[in-house]
Each structure stands twice: as structure tokens, then as C-alpha cells.
Scaffold this active site. Structure first.
Site, mmCIF file in Angstrom:
data_model
loop_
_atom_site.group_PDB
_atom_site.id
_atom_site.type_symbol
_atom_site.label_atom_id
_atom_site.label_comp_id
_atom_site.label_asym_id
_atom_site.label_seq_id
_atom_site.Cartn_x
_atom_site.Cartn_y
_atom_site.Cartn_z
ATOM 1 N N CYS B 34 3.837 -8.502 2.563
ATOM 2 C CA CYS B 34 4.339 -7.159 2.842
ATOM 3 C C CYS B 34 3.218 -6.220 3.268
ATOM 4 C CB CYS B 34 5.008 -6.568 1.620
ATOM 5 S SG CYS B 34 6.119 -7.698 0.820
ATOM 6 N N ASP B 36 0.709 -5.007 1.249
ATOM 7 C CA ASP B 36 0.120 -4.185 0.188
ATOM 8 C C ASP B 36 -0.027 -4.996 -1.090
ATOM 9 O OD1 ASP B 36 -0.097 -1.432 1.267
ATOM 10 O OD2 ASP B 36 2.081 -1.544 1.422
ATOM 11 N N CYS B 59 -2.623 -0.232 3.240
ATOM 12 C CA CYS B 59 -2.832 0.872 4.168
ATOM 13 C C CYS B 59 -3.547 2.033 3.490
ATOM 14 C CB CYS B 59 -1.484 1.329 4.701
ATOM 15 S SG CYS B 59 -0.410 1.964 3.423
ATOM 16 N N CYS B 103 4.327 2.907 -1.218
ATOM 17 C CA CYS B 103 2.974 2.630 -1.707
ATOM 18 C C CYS B 103 2.738 3.297 -3.058
ATOM 19 C CB CYS B 103 1.928 3.123 -0.713
ATOM 20 S SG CYS B 103 2.172 2.444 0.928
HETATM 21 ZN ZN LIG Z 1 1.548 0.762 2.889
#
Ligand SMILES: [Zn+2]
Ligand SMILES: Cc1ncc(COP(=O)(O)O)c(C=O)c1O
Lengths: 394, 147
Positions: B34, B36, B59, B103
Site C-alpha cells: 500500500c 506506507d 509519503c 496516514c
Molecule cells: Zn501516504
């Protein structure tokens, strides 16, 4: 800022800006008006049409102005499907890594009862001509395959596909948005029925493009209204944009060979130098490839953080990572060439232009390894790979 | 800019970053597929989190949320750290773009996973329902733009 994202869009050339200038407040008549102001604008419009046709080896009455690549793609598919449906042919052949202007339009056609064959593009990102021929059936109404891919820059065997389609009497459309102005294209030699292009990818203005449709190939009206574009695409012509596109295409055509020699050298220097980063991989064929397209994956890091850090180092780049796009899936292009998800997330695309200098390239060659090393320092994925808990993939 | 100054500050200068030697607990959530993964290390003394470290693959917002989450739980009692919510993390960062909210969920889950690891290692009883396996955020896919 060092701009290495020219596949997204390009800087408009000074000569293009100059060429567009008179069409705002001087030659601003409506091409449909009877008076001299209108007729003068009309003359300029038709002059542009002629000159653009010449750059592509087309006839001027095969050129239809649009708002850009997406509209041209939508129109080509829509028209071919209408014609197909009239003859009970509802099968379309394409590739797995087209632009979404093609893929999402085809999804709509699927809902309307069309069957779509998505050809594989293999690890090198190039479709096999034999696969195209094998996929053609009695029901095939359209083959649509991009000229060059927007993420990995791989150039498709368009002339050979054109031959096959001509042999079987199937309409052949190509999305040449990334290719026009970057590599030589002749629609007649390539036996192309329809071709999409967009001015902002070759230093022209945004929001203007064109659909080429070969004489004798059916083209149904797409925007209904006034009689512009021979009754097929209504709307007062965007003359400043069209004139800008015309001059941009002429410049690109004229300078192509010289610019490309330099870009190929720069691109290959990037590949050579950045391949020294351990556990990295070049994405897509390195020979049949747009001169200005660089794309690599680096294991153990994620693309968006890579881009943010490069941005801090004054480099504008792009990535196929999910997090750069607002989606949670990495780029369908990188998945189509067989990259595992985690490797696709760690991709970097640098796309060059005639404005790119050797200093820009050297700066990228210095910056990218630093950023990759920094991000790997605290990446749990990299940590597990280095400790042998999980295997390196590339 | 896509992100607030606060997010960029934590992204550029992540706090409590790196591996921890002899941690009392480790929690890892997310998966590479995915894009992360967060790993959180804790040092615990009695009922207090005395030190926190993290490693993140992801990210900008994944890195920033893990960084600020470590600051928010360091020195806290375990039971208070368990109260950390993704909303609190997002607020502390002066907001995140809507498509990045997942996130912050990951940061909250990483803290919980680490505390659960501590309970498991020490045979401490806890309410299992609080640690239901996190739903994979990959399943809610948004639209993708390309060029
Ligand atoms: Zn992310
Ligand atoms: C291959 C390809 N097709 C279509 C498009 C869409 O073009 P436009 O932005 O002009 O609509 C792009 C770029 O955005 C592209 O790269």
C-alpha cells in the site's frame, strides 16, 4: 527551480507567445463571421490547419481542432464505437498501460456492451505486434494504442500495428500526446486512421489539441452546436491557442534532430549514473524510448517523499507512487510492466526538454542518491532487506 | 504547497527517528504494497513511556504523522497514549489533505500496536476489542490523475 517534469507539461516557448499575441486584440474576429475581421481570422485558422497538417504528413481537411489530448481521445473512441455499433462490431483492442483518457473512456464503452481486450506490454513496456494481430476478430471496430507511454516513455511499433490494422480493415487510433513534437511522425507512413495530440506537451499552450482523422474514415460529430470543424466539433475556435500550437509544432519539428541528440545523451547519463544506486531498476526499454524520458525505481523508499525532498533541492520531478496521486494504488503503467507494488511506489520520473541543461542533469545526479540514502536510513522495508528478514526484489 | 508548514517541518526534521536498541515494545502497521509502513519502538518504565523512536516507509504525511505522534506520546502514561486519536494527530499538524488522512490513522494504529506488543510480552491482560485488526486502508481507493 530545475524543471524535470516535461511529460506533465512544458514551458511555452517565447516564439509561441509572440505568435499568439496578435490573436487576443488584433486578429480577434470570429472565424464564422462574414465581415473582414471574421474572414481574416478564418484565413489564419486555415493557414494553421495547413501548416500543422504538413508537420504530420496529413491533409489539412484531416485536422480537427479540440481542447486537448483528453477530448481527442474521447472523441476518437466515441466515433469508432458509434460506427462499430452500426455494423454490430463491438470489440476494441488496447493496451494495459494507456492514459486514463483512453482507459476510463473504454470503461464507459464496456458499460454500453463493448468488449475490450487489454494487450500485455511485457517487462520492456512494448506491445507485441503479433499479439495485436491475434486479438483482431470479425467484431473488432477499433484498435487504440498509444504512440509513446507518458510514464516510461516506451515507443510502440506503430507503423507495424498500422499495417496489420489496414490489412484487416480495422480503425487504428493512436494517442500520440507524448510523441508528437518529440519523435518524427508521419500519419500516412504509419497507416494511422486517427491520432490525438496536445499542444502543451511540446511547448505550446494548454487547453488546445487536435484529432487527425484520415479521409474516408468515419468521424461522427462530438460537440453539437455551431458548424465549426466541418460540423463535427462545435464552438468558436480558440485561435490564439491554435496559432500557438501551430508555431510550437513547427519549431519542435524543425529542431527535433538536434534537440534529441542532446536529450538522449543527458537521459543516458542519468541512467548510467543513477543505476549506481544499489537495488535500483530502470523501468521500460532503454532503446525504443522517448529521448527525454527517464524512469527508475529505488527499493525501500516511497516516491512522494522522494519528490518532496527533491523539491527542497529545487528539482521538479514526478513519481508513479500511489501517494503522489490521491489514489492508494501505484501507477497502472508500472504494474503493467510487472513491477511489484512496493517497487512501483518507489519510482522516479524525470522528463527533459529543450530547456534542460547539463547543469540540471548534474544537479539531479548529485541530489537523487543523497535523497534515496536519507530515506532508506529510516525505512523499515529497507531495514528488513538489509538484515535479510525479507529479500531484495531488485 | 500540498502540506502545512508544520507537516513539512516534521517531514524535513523528523523527531525521534531511527532504530531503538533494546526496546520494550515494537509495533508495526501498514504494508509495503500500500506504500506506507510505520514501525514504532517504545521504552517503558512502569506505566510510563520514557522513550519513543520510529522508522517509516511512506509519503510525506506518513513520515510527518509518525514523527509528531512520537512527540505526543513521549513521557505519557500508557493509558494516556492509548487515547491518541488520528484527529489529534491531524490537528497537531495543522491539518492534512483529505486523501492523506489514512496516514494519520496509521500513526494511531502504530502506537496501539506497540502498546499491545508490550502487554503481550509481559503477559498483561487487556481488552482485545481495542486492538481489532486494522482495516486495510488500501481498500478505499480514490481516483487517480495522470498526465
Ligand atoms: Zn501516504
Ligand atoms: C498519453 C497522454 N494522453 C492524453 C493526455 C491528456 O492530454 P490533455 O492534458 O491535453 O487533455 C496526456 C497528458 O496529460 C498524455 O500524456
Amino acid at each position: 527551480m530545475i524543471y524535470l517534469d516535461n511529460a506533465s507539461t512544458t514551458r511555452v516557448s517565447p516564439e509561441v507567445i509572440v505568435a499568439m499575441r496578435p490573436y487576443w486584440d488584433e486578429i480577434y474576429g470570429n472565424c464564422s463571421s462574414l465581415h473582414d475581421m471574421g474572414q481574416r481570422a478564418k484565413e489564419h485558422l486555415e493557414d494553421a490547419r495547413n501548416r500543422i497538417a504538413k508537420c504530420l504528413g496529413a491533409e489539412s481537411d484531416e485536422i480537427y481542432f479540440t481542447s486537448g489530448g483528453s477530448e481527442s481521445d474521447n472523441w476518437a473512441i466515441d466515433s469508432a464505437c458509434k460506427y462499430g455499433a452500426m455494423r454490430n462490431k463491438k470489440h476494441i483492442i488496447t493496451t494495459a498501460f494507456e492514459h486514463h483518457a483512453i482507459l476510463h473512456t473504454l470503461k464507459e464503452k464496456e458499460k454500453q456492451g463493448f468488449t475490450i481486450t487489454y494487450l500485455p506490454v511485457y517487462e520492456n513496456g512494448i506491445v507485441k505486434v503479433a499479439d495485436v494481430e491475434k486479438a483482431i476478430t470479425e467484431e473488432t471496430c477499433l484498435v487504440t494504442i498509444m504512440y509513446a507511454n507518458n510514464e516510461i516513455g516506451t515507443i510502440q511499433p506503430i507503423a507495424e500495428i498500422g499495417n496489420i490494422c489496414a490489412k484487416h480493415g480495422v480503425v487504428f487510433h493512436t494517442d500520440a500526446v507524448q510523441a508528437v513534437g518529440h519523435i518524427p511522425i508521419n500519419v500516412k507512413a504509419d497507416k494511422i486512421s486517427m491520432l490525438s495530440l496536445s499542444a502543451h506537451k511540446f511547448h505550446g499552450p494548454k487547453g488546445v489539441g487536435m484529432l487527425f482523422c484520415k479521409k474516408g474514415s468515419p468521424l461522427f460529430p462530438f460537440v453539437h452546436g455551431g458548424g465549426q470543424e466541418r460540423n463535427r466539433r462545435a464552438g468558436t475556435e480558440n485561435l490564439p491557442g491554435i496559432m500557438g500550437m501551430c508555431v510550437a509544432l513547427e519549431s519542435a519539428t524543425k529542431d527535433m534532430a538536434k534537440v534529441n541528440d542532446r536529450l538522449i545523451e543527458y537521459r543516458d547519463k542519468l541512467f548510467t549514473e543513477l543505476s549506481k544506486i544499489p537495488h535500483s531498476k530502470i523501468n521500460g526499454d532503454t532503446i525504443s524510448r522517448l529521448p527525454g524520458n527517464f524512469n527508475m525505481s529505488f527499493e525501500g523508499i516511497e516516491g512522494e517523499s522522494l519528490l518532496l525532498m527533491l523539491n527542497d533541492m529545487d528539482i521538479c520531478a514526478s513519481s508513479g507512487s500511489a501517494c503522489t496521486s490521491g489514489s492508494l494504488d501505484p501507477s497502472h503503467v508500472l504494474l503493467a510492466i510487472g513491477l511489484p507494488h512496493e517497487i512501483a511506489h518507489g519510482s522516479l520520473r524525470l522528463t527533459l526538454s529543450k530547456y534542460t541543461t547539463i547543469e540540471d542533469i548534474n544537479h539531479a545526479i548529485e541530489s537523487v542518491p543523497k535523497v534515496v540514502a536519507h530515506l532508506r536510513k529510516f525505512s523499515p522495508v529497507w531495514d528488513e532487506m538489509e538484515k535479510g528478514v525479507i529479500k531484495h526484489v531488485i | 504547497m500540498l502540506y502545512s508548514e508544520k507537516v513539512m517541518d516534521h517531514f524535513r526534521h523528523p523527531r525521534n527517528i531511527g532504530e531503538m536498541e533494546n526496546p520494550d515494545a515494537i509495533g508495526e502497521v501498514g504494508n509495503a504494497k500500500c506504500g506506507d509502513i510505520m514501525r514504532m519502538y517504545l521504552k517503558i518504565d512502569g506505566d510510563t513511556i520514557t522513550d519513543v523512536k520510529f522508522m517509516t516507509f511512506g509519503c510525506g504525511s506518513a513520515i510527518a504523522t509518525s514523527s509528531i505522534a512520537t512527540e505526543m506520546i513521549k513521557g505519557k502514561k500508557i493509558k494516556d497514549a492509548l487515547q491518541l486519536t488520528n484527529q489529534a494527530v491531524v490537528e497537531a499538524l495543522d491539518g492534512l489533505p483529505a486523501h492523506k488522512l489514512h496516514c494519520s490513522v496509521l500513526a494511531e494504529e502504530a502506537v496501539k500496536a506497540a502498546i499491545k506488543d508490550y502487554y503481550d510480552r509481559n503477559g498483561i491482560d487487556y481488552d482485545k476489542s481495542l486492538y481489532a485488526p486494522g482495516t486495510c486502508v488500501c481498500c478505499h481507493t480514490a481516483d487517480k490523475k495522470d498526465d
